[in-house]
Design a protein around this motif. Structure first.
Motif, short mmCIF file in Angstrom:
data_model
loop_
_atom_site.label_atom_id
_atom_site.label_comp_id
_atom_site.label_asym_id
_atom_site.label_seq_id
_atom_site.Cartn_x
_atom_site.Cartn_y
_atom_site.Cartn_z
N CYS A 139 40.83 37.15 33.85
CA CYS A 139 41.64 38.38 33.82
C CYS A 139 42.42 38.50 32.52
CB CYS A 139 42.59 38.42 35.01
SG CYS A 139 41.66 38.61 36.51
N ALA A 143 41.99 42.04 30.99
CA ALA A 143 43.16 42.93 30.90
C ALA A 143 43.82 42.87 29.53
CB ALA A 143 44.17 42.54 31.97
N ILE A 187 45.56 44.33 35.33
CA ILE A 187 44.58 44.89 36.28
C ILE A 187 45.38 45.56 37.39
CG2 ILE A 187 42.72 44.38 37.91
CD1 ILE A 187 41.93 43.90 34.95
#
Ligand code: SAM
Ligand code: SF4
Length: 494
Positions: A139, A143, A187
Motif C-alpha cells: 500500500c 498510495a 487508500i
C-alpha cells in the motif's frame, strides 16, 4: 490437513442458503433462458429501436428485450446500439472513469476451479499469504508512489485468508498514509473479491468499511458450473455462491458486484444470467448490482483448460456483450480489467465502461518487490495491459475522460438504493462531477508526469467551465474546495 477439512466442513451455512430457494430451486432457469434466446433469434428492427429508447430512459430491460439485442446481426442496428450505449454511459456517468488497482493478498486456495492458476492441485503455483507488514508495504507503493485511492483486495478461499484476515487487512490498508509532492496519499476505498461468505462475516466487513463486495458466479449454466468446479470442493455449491449477494445485502453491504467469467459457456447465456441476477436483486432488495464484471478467461501457468475451452469469446462478440450489458442494466457500473490489452480497452471504454484498473500487478507482493513484471507461477493468469496509471490516465484524458478518484459514495451514505435512485435520476452526476474534479486535481498535483499533467489540465479546465455553467448555485463553494486542494488539503468531497 484435518484442520483445513474441519474449516471447510463448516463454511456453508445451509440455512442461509436454502431460505432463498423456491421449491428447492434457484432463480436461474437454464431452460427458460435458452428458450428466451431462441424465441428472439430474429429480432424485428422496430422492436430493437424501441428497446434502445427504453435503455435511454435508464430502465432495466426484460429478458426478452435483452435476448433480442443479443441476437441483432444487422450492422446498422448494431451501430445504433453502440451509439445508445455511449449515450447511456454519458447520461448516467458523464465522461468520468474510475481507476483502481488489484491487491492480491493470498494465493492459497482449497478449491480446484479448472480455469484458475491458484487451484489446489496446481503444483506449479507459488503459494503464500501476505502478512500485515507485507500488505502495508504494497500500500505504501500504491498510495504513496502510484497514487491509487481504490483497491480491489483479492484472495483465494482458505482458512489463512478468512474473513478475520480480510478484516484485519482492510483496517491495515486504511491506516497507511504516505507523504506526496503536495499532500498525502491514502487508500480510501477497498473493494473485496473473495469467496462467498456467511452473513456474520459480511457484517464484520461492513462494520470495518468494505467498499464493494464482489463475487463472480463464473458461469450461470448449472451443468457447466458442475464441470468446472469439481464435486466436493466448496465452490461446487452453486446456490451458496449465487445467493452471496443476497446475504451481503442482508448484512448491510449495499454495494455488491456480480460477474461472469466469459469463456466457460456460451457468452449470450452468461449475459442473460447477469441480467437475471440483477433483476433478482432488484426484485428482492430494490437494489441492483453496483458493478458488473465480465472477465475473459486468460492463459494461466500449468492450466490447460484455459486454451482448450470451446467457448472462448472473440473480440467482436465481446464488444457486443459489453454493449448489451450497458443497455440492459443501464444504471450499473461496468468494470473492464487489465486482463484486456490496451487496444481492446481503448475500443470498449467509450461503450459504457465506468471502472478500470491500471499499473496492475497480480503477483503476490509484486508492487513492492523487484522481481520481473509477469511471473506465471505466482500469478493467477497473465495480464494483457501492464501500462502505468500515469500512461492510462494520459490516454483517457486525450480521449476526453476525467479520471475520478472519488470515494465519497460509501463514506457519506450514497450507496445501495440511494445511489441507484440518484444514478437513475441523473442527480448522482452532480456530486460525482465535483468530486471527480477535486480528486483529479489531487492526483495531478501529487503524482502526474509533466505530459499527463498537461493533458489533465485541459480536461479540468473544461470540467470547471461546465460546473460554472450547469451548477451556478454551487460553483463558489466548489471553487473553494478546489483552491484548498491546490493548497495541499486532501480528501475534500461533496
Ligand atoms: N477466490 C475467489 C473466487 O474464486 O471467487 C476470488 C478471487 S479469484 C482470484 C477472482 C476471479 O478471477 C474469479 O472469480 C474468476 O472469475 C477470475 N479468474 C480465475 N481464473 C481466471 C483466468 N484464467 N483468467 C481470467 N480470470 C480468471
Ligand atoms: Fe480458488 Fe478463486 Fe481460483 Fe477458484 S477462482 S481456484 S476459488 S482462487
Amino acid at each position: 490437513m484435518s484442520q483445513i477439512n474441519d474449516w471447510i466442513a463448516c463454511r456453508i451455512k445451509l440455512d442461509q442458503r436454502d431460505k432463498y430457494l423456491r421449491e428447492g430451486k434457484d432463480f436461474i432457469n437454464d431452460g427458460e433462458m435458452l428458450d428466451t434466446l431462441k424465441r428472439n433469434v430474429h429480432p424485428d428492427a422496430q422492436a430493437v429501436r424501441d428497446i434502445i429508447q427504453k435503455s435511454l430512459a435508464i430502465e432495466t430491460l426484460t429478458p426478452d428485450e435483452t435476448a433480442m439485442l443479443l441476437n441483432v446481426a444487422d450492422p446498422e442496428l448494431v451501430s445504433e446500439m453502440e451509439a445508445a450505449a455511449l449515450a447511456v454511459k454519458k447520461k448516467v456517468y458523464d465522461n468520468r472513469i474510475v481507476t483502481f488497482a488489484p491487491l492480491y493478498m493470498s494465493t492459497k486456495c482449497v478449491n480446484n476451479c479448472l480455469y484458475c492458476g491458484f487451484r489446489r492441485d496446481n503444483e506449479a503455483a507459488t503459494r503464500g499469504v501476505l502478512s500485515m507488514e507485507e500488505i502495508r508495504k504494497e500500500c505504501e507503493i500504491l498510495a504513496g508512489k502510484i497514487g491509487h485511492k481504490r483497491l480491489i483486495a483479492v484472495c483465494g478461499e482458505h482458512p489463512e485468508s478468512d474473513a478475520e484476515y480480510i478484516a484485519q487487512a482492510l483496517q491495515n490498508i486504511y491506516s497507511v498514509k504516505m507523504k506526496t509532492r503536495h499532500g498525502y496519499g491514502q487508500i480510501r476505498r477497498v473493494n473485496v473479491n473473495a469467496a462467498p461468505l456467511p452473513i456474520e462475516d459480511l457484517k464484520m466487513l461492513h462494520d470495518i468499511g468494505i467498499g464493494t463486495y464482489q463475487v463472480f458466479q463464473e458461469t450461470y449454466h448449472h451443468e457447466t458450473y458442475r464441470k468446472v468446479h469439481p464435486v466436493g470442493t466448496l465452490k461446487s455449491d452453486y446456490p451458496w455462491r449465487l445467493y452471496c449477494m443476497h446475504r451481503a445485502l442482508e448484512a448491510g453491504v449495499d454495494d455488491v458486484g456480480i460477474g461472469a467469467l466469459f469463456g466457460l459457456y456460451d457468452w449470450k447465456f452468461e449475459v442473460m444470467g447477469l441480467l437475471y441476477h440483477a433483476m433478482e436483486l432488484e426484485r428482492v432488495f430494490g437494489i441492483g448490482p453496483h458493478t458488473i464484471s465480465f472477465p475473459r478467461i486468460e492463459p494461466a501457468e500449468n492450466t490447460p483448460f484455459t486454451s482448450s475451452t470451446k467457448y472462448k469469446i472473440g473480440d467482436d462478440d465481446f464488444r457486443k456483450a459489453v454493449v448489451v450489458l450497458r443497455l440492459s442494466v443501464p444504471y450499473t457500473g461496468m468494470i473492464l480489467t487489465a486482463r484486456e490489452n490496451s487496444r481492446i480497452r481503448r475500443e470498449l471504454i467509450p461503450l459504457g465502461i465506468t471502472q478500470t484498473d491500471a499499473s496492475s500487478k497480480i503477483g503476490l507482493g509484486a508492487y513492492s518487490d523487484d522481481r520481473p513484471e509477469q511471473q506465471g507461477k505466482r500469478q493467477q493468469f497473465i495480464l494483457g495491459d501492464t501500462r502505468s496509471l500515469d500512461e492510462v490516465i494520459g490516454e483517457l484524458a486525450r480521449m476526453g475522460y476525467i479520471t475520478s478518484f472519488c470515494t465519497a459514495g460509501y463514506r457519506c451514505g450514497r450507496t445501495g438504493k440511494c445511489i441507484m435512485d440518484l444514478l437513475r435520476s441523473g442527480k448522482e452526476g452532480n456530486f460525482c462531477k465535483l468530486n471527480a474534479v477535486i480528486t483529479f486535481r489531487e492526483w495531478l498535483d501529487d503524482f502526474a508526469s509533466e505530459s499527463t499533467k498537461a493533458l489533465g489540465e485541459e480536461v479540468i479546465a473544461r470540467e470547471i467551465s461546465e460546473v460554472r455553467e450547469k451548477m451556478p448555485q454551487i460553483f463558489d463553494s466548489f471553487m473553494k474546495y478546489y483552491q484548498r486542494t491546490i493548497g495541499g488539503e486532501r480528501d475534500l468531497y461533496f
